[in-house]
Design an enzyme around this catalytic site. Structure first.
Site, PDB file in Angstrom:
ATOM      1  CG  ASP A   1      -0.317  -0.516   2.490  1.00 18.93           C
ATOM      2  OD1 ASP A   1       0.928  -0.511   2.576  1.00 18.93           O
ATOM      3  OD2 ASP A   1      -1.044  -0.919   3.406  1.00 18.93           O
TER       4      ASP A   1
ATOM      5  CG  ASN B   1      -8.918  -1.321  12.056  1.00 18.88           C
ATOM      6  OD1 ASN B   1      -7.956  -1.977  11.634  1.00 18.88           O
ATOM      7  ND2 ASN B   1      -9.403  -0.277  11.412  1.00 18.88           N
TER       8      ASN B   1
ATOM      9  CG  HIS C   1      -5.922  -2.179   8.836  1.00 18.46           C
ATOM     10  ND1 HIS C   1      -6.031  -0.851   9.194  1.00 18.46           N
ATOM     11  CD2 HIS C   1      -4.604  -2.467   8.975  1.00 18.46           C
ATOM     12  CE1 HIS C   1      -4.847  -0.384   9.525  1.00 18.46           C
ATOM     13  NE2 HIS C   1      -3.960  -1.355   9.405  1.00 18.46           N
TER      14      HIS C   1
ATOM     15  CD  GLU D   1      -8.892   1.040   7.841  1.00 19.38           C
ATOM     16  OE1 GLU D   1      -8.629   0.025   8.516  1.00 19.38           O
ATOM     17  OE2 GLU D   1      -8.519   2.187   8.158  1.00 19.38           O
TER      18      GLU D   1
HETATM   19  C1  F6R Z   1       1.361  -1.393   6.161  1.00 20.00           C
HETATM   20  C2  F6R Z   1       0.054  -2.029   6.261  1.00 20.00           C
HETATM   21  C3  F6R Z   1      -0.738  -2.030   7.534  1.00 20.00           C
HETATM   22  C4  F6R Z   1       0.113  -2.283   8.774  1.00 20.00           C
HETATM   23  C5  F6R Z   1      -0.752  -2.246  10.032  1.00 20.00           C
HETATM   24  C6  F6R Z   1       0.072  -2.452  11.283  1.00 20.00           C
HETATM   25  O1  F6R Z   1       1.911  -1.573   4.871  1.00 20.00           O
HETATM   26  O2  F6R Z   1      -0.390  -2.538   5.295  1.00 20.00           O
HETATM   27  O3  F6R Z   1      -1.743  -3.009   7.449  1.00 20.00           O
HETATM   28  O4  F6R Z   1       0.741  -3.532   8.653  1.00 20.00           O
HETATM   29  O5  F6R Z   1      -1.409  -1.026  10.103  1.00 20.00           O
HETATM   30  O6  F6R Z   1       0.948  -1.378  11.439  1.00 20.00           O
HETATM   31  P1  F6R Z   1       2.055  -1.358  12.581  1.00 20.00           P
HETATM   32  O7  F6R Z   1       3.006  -2.432  12.263  1.00 20.00           O
HETATM   33  O8  F6R Z   1       2.670   0.001  12.485  1.00 20.00           O
HETATM   34  O9  F6R Z   1       1.325  -1.593  13.858  1.00 20.00           O
END
Ligand code: F6R
Length: 267
Positions: free
Chosen positions: A67, A136, A138, A143
């Protein structure tokens, strides 16, 4: 789902690095899906150390990031382009033209999403997709309450995620509302998914992903339908799981070639 629980985030990074290294060493042209965020940072450090030690080389690898924020230039301090350069690509031998990250600055965002899917297909799909998980539930930036079969597209972040990610920006107002992300359907086509989750904040999402009903309320739960997902989680993130003994039992009774602890095994 295969569940690997380790004491600390460092222990998780060590085993995750062995899983990635297995693909890099054993496949001729490995295609690896990458995630950003805090969780994979230690994994990337470990991969750089393995590269410096001559254990792995990325010169035949291709990578696809999950992403990118819409509207952040690659040079922006919080863009995922910059994150990847500063935390991995600048330190390894991957050819620049084998790195793919969604273009959040594209003039035609919809076309760039379609092209991204086509590029993944042209590379014959993703061998190993590295994933983090949001508090959450994702994965990528898919989301809650979205489609569980979505493709790479422009998504709107929830206020929960904006709040979570505001730690990287001056304040929540500065967090972009829009992102380009691989869809759940795109992720599900990776031949192997590896989810990393560490810390208490992830415990509820991890419980929902592994042990509760599949639901769009917790997008990561779709991975229960994936052919091969390995969840690498620390004890804090695993704290709400009810079947930890079963996961430890399965790991203990793996056949030699199923274990990731020996680099040449685990096919
Ligand atoms: C990042 C992504 C997100 C993160 C998730 C956890 O490329 O796709 O799904 O993996 O938000 O983020 P952290 O590791 O910062 O808690």
């Amino acid at each position: 789902m295969e569940i690997i629980i380790r004491k600390t985030i460092k222990d998780c990074a060590d085993i995750a690095a062995k899983i990635v290294a297995k693909y890099i060493r054993e496949k001729n042209n490995p295609v690896i899906g990458l995630a950003t965020g805090t969780t994979p940072l230690k994994l990337y450090k470990q991969l750089i150390a393995m590269y410096n030690a001559g254990i792995i080389s990325f010169k035949n690898s291709t990578t696809f990031n999950l992403d990118e924020y819409v509207g952040l230039a690659p040079s922006h301090s919080q863009s995922y382009h910059r994150y990847m350069n500063e935390n991995l690509f600048n330190f390894i031998d991957i050819p620049k033209d084998r790195i793919f990250i969604p273009d959040g600055m594209a003039e035609d965002l919809r076309q760039t999403c379609i092209d991204y899917e086509a590029k993944i297909k042209a590379c014959k799909g993703i061998d190993l997709q590295i994933l983090g998980i949001g508090s959450n539930g994702h994965i990528g930036f898919n989301e809650p309450m979205g489609s569980l079969s979505s493709r790479t597209w422009i998504k709107i972040l929830t206020q929960n995620t904006i709040q979570d990610n505001s730690r990287f920006f001056d304040n929540a107002e500065k967090v972009p509302r829009h992102v380009i992300t691989m869809g759940i359907g795109t992720i599900m086509e990776a031949r192997h998914c590896m989810v990393l989750a560490c810390g208490w904040k992830k415990a509820k999402a991890v419980k929902a992903m592994i042990e509760e009903a599949v639901t769009a309320k917790w997008p990561a739960s779709a991975l229960q339908f994936h052919q091969r997902t390995t969840a690498v989680i620390d004890e804090a993130a695993a704290s709400l799981l009810s079947h930890k003994e079963q996961y430890a039992w399965v790991e203990k009774n793996q056949l030699d070639w199923q274990s990731y602890e020996t680099p040449s095994k685990g096919k």
